[in-house]
Motif scaffolding. Structure first.
Motif, PDB file in Angstrom:
ATOM      1  N   ARG A 222       0.842  -1.200   0.000  1.00 23.90           N
ATOM      2  CA  ARG A 222       0.000   0.000   0.000  1.00 23.90           C
ATOM      3  C   ARG A 222       0.879   1.254   0.000  1.00 23.90           C
ATOM      4  O   ARG A 222       2.010   1.229   0.470  1.00 23.90           O
TER       5      ARG A 222
ATOM      6  N   ARG B   9      -4.379   3.088  12.153  1.00 24.01           N
ATOM      7  CA  ARG B   9      -4.759   4.506  12.177  1.00 24.01           C
ATOM      8  C   ARG B   9      -5.325   4.946  10.829  1.00 24.01           C
ATOM      9  O   ARG B   9      -6.263   5.752  10.769  1.00 24.01           O
ATOM     10  N   TRP B  10      -4.760   4.431   9.751  1.00 25.50           N
ATOM     11  CA  TRP B  10      -5.276   4.754   8.419  1.00 25.50           C
ATOM     12  C   TRP B  10      -6.706   4.258   8.255  1.00 25.50           C
ATOM     13  O   TRP B  10      -7.564   4.979   7.762  1.00 25.50           O
ATOM     14  N   ARG B  11      -6.964   3.057   8.706  1.00 23.04           N
ATOM     15  CA  ARG B  11      -8.309   2.500   8.613  1.00 23.04           C
ATOM     16  C   ARG B  11      -9.301   3.337   9.427  1.00 23.04           C
ATOM     17  O   ARG B  11     -10.417   3.604   8.977  1.00 23.04           O
TER      18      ARG B  11
ATOM     19  N   ARG C 253       1.439   8.082   5.702  1.00 28.80           N
ATOM     20  CA  ARG C 253       2.449   7.917   6.761  1.00 28.80           C
ATOM     21  C   ARG C 253       3.525   6.896   6.420  1.00 28.80           C
ATOM     22  O   ARG C 253       4.559   6.838   7.098  1.00 28.80           O
TER      23      ARG C 253
ATOM     24  N   VAL D  57       0.301   1.882  12.019  1.00 30.51           N
ATOM     25  CA  VAL D  57       0.098   2.802  10.884  1.00 30.51           C
ATOM     26  C   VAL D  57      -1.128   2.398  10.086  1.00 30.51           C
ATOM     27  O   VAL D  57      -1.965   3.246   9.731  1.00 30.51           O
ATOM     28  N   ILE D  58      -1.262   1.107   9.823  1.00 33.40           N
ATOM     29  CA  ILE D  58      -2.414   0.601   9.065  1.00 33.40           C
ATOM     30  C   ILE D  58      -3.702   0.800   9.850  1.00 33.40           C
ATOM     31  O   ILE D  58      -4.727   1.223   9.293  1.00 33.40           O
TER      32      ILE D  58
ATOM     33  N   SER E   8      -9.151   6.419  10.042  1.00 34.06           N
ATOM     34  CA  SER E   8      -9.326   7.756   9.467  1.00 34.06           C
ATOM     35  C   SER E   8     -10.245   7.756   8.242  1.00 34.06           C
ATOM     36  O   SER E   8     -10.658   8.821   7.783  1.00 34.06           O
TER      37      SER E   8
ATOM     38  N   LEU F 179       0.499   4.716   1.706  1.00 33.72           N
ATOM     39  CA  LEU F 179      -0.243   5.546   2.642  1.00 33.72           C
ATOM     40  C   LEU F 179       0.515   6.842   2.901  1.00 33.72           C
ATOM     41  O   LEU F 179       1.715   6.943   2.629  1.00 33.72           O
TER      42      LEU F 179
END
Length: 322
Positions: A111, A305-307, A115, A302-303, A309, A113
């Motif tokens: 991915r 937090r991305w989810r 970040r 990181v993954i 958001s 992202l």
């Protein structure tokens, strides 16, 4: 270095790295199999074979598998061979019957992202991880498990409308690969159905409460990128499933995190991994510069937090086919 000396050298490296598997190496590599060892397309690198054999012999010795065949994959190889055909980096080896099959397989696309960018290109894999949701390949030891076949939708072939079913072979891992089930890691045909609309087909056992089934077009991505699973062509999928369905065996995927980190350290310093006794496909190493392993403890937050958001959206409803 001769082929025999190369195999013996990597066997010695394996004994140091896996002291618990030292006795599992057992017999020397058969002469017929040595002819398939090498770095050219269609051959298996010495260290990949050495580790795959040791894993299989250990599991057989301990009664974990009875299948005389075993599987291996070299995820450092490119997607395309020099002649333009899909590169062969997945191996089926049956020593009792002298079978060696080298076939294509996909690797994780990753991915990109905000970040962290851990995406992989179409030719070579640079990033690897065991984080759930990373869509990346994780090297190490696996054992094939049960298979599940699911309906994906309808598609058109000539004048006929046909159902598309895909079988998914689950993998059970250990150590760094122990979360294979959590990650839904396994092997399947390198094909998916790209949905386009809902087709009225109330007679189908797959129809929803309103009598519709998804309809789309088949997309073949043999030797391309995947969500972290191993993916094979239709013909290769049928052959592999026939060998392992109901008869589990081992799968060893190279590289592991220690291999990635060791090669990266030498490559970033401007050295030659090969001269240090480390293996990485030369073509891909030249393209990626240095590989990177993203440990779960680093990448999973990181993954997650991305989810979190992502804006909540209503499920997308396909239009009705015209």
């Amino acid at each position: 270095m001769s082929l025999r000396r190369a195999v013996l050298k990597f066997g010695a490296i394996l004994t140091l790295a896996f002291p618990n598997l030292a006795n599992a190496q057992g017999t020397a590599v058969p002469t017929w199999l040595q002819h398939h060892v090498g770095y050219e397309d269609g051959k298996i690198a010495p260290i990949v074979l050495s580790r795959a054999r040791a894993l299989h012999q250990d599991k057989v010795r301990r009664g974990k598998v009875r299948n005389s065949c075993y599987l291996a994959m070299d995820a450092t190889r490119p997607s395309t061979a020099p002649d333009g055909t899909p590169s062969r980096r997945f191996y089926t080896i049956c020593e009792n019957t002298r079978i060696f099959r080298a076939s294509s397989s996909g690797y994780g696309n990753g991915r990109k992202l905000a970040r962290a960018n851990f995406s992989n290109g179409r030719t070579c894999a640079k990033n690897f991880s065991n984080a759930e949701g990373s869509k990346l390949t994780m090297g190490g030891a696996y054992v094939t498990a049960e298979s599940r076949t699911s309906f994906k939708g309808m598609y058109r072939e000539g004048s006929q409308i046909k159902p598309f079913y895909r079988t998914f072979l689950l993998f059970d891992g250990e150590k760094e690969t122990r979360n294979a089930r959590e990650r839904a890691i396994g092997g399947h045909q390198a094909m998916f159905l790209k949905w386009q609309c809902r087709m009225k087909m109330p007679q189908s056992r797959h129809a929803d409460e309103n009598g519709y089934v998804p309809f789309g077009r088949l997309v073949d991505y043999t030797s391309g990128r995947s969500n972290g699973c191993t993916t094979w062509s239709s013909e290769e999928t049928a052959e592999i499933l026939q060998r392992v369905n109901g008869n589990p065996t081992t799968l060893y995927i190279y590289p592991e995190s220690r291999d990635i980190n060791a090669v990266a350290q030498v490559a970033r310093a401007g050295g030659s991994p090969a001269q240090q006794g480390l293996y990485w496909n030369a073509t891909c190493l030249k393209e990626i510069g240095a590989p990177r392993f993203w440990p779960k403890r680093e990448l999973q937050p990181v993954i997650n937090r991305w989810r979190q958001s992502l804006p909540k959206q209503a499920p997308r409803e396909l239009p009705i086919c015209k």
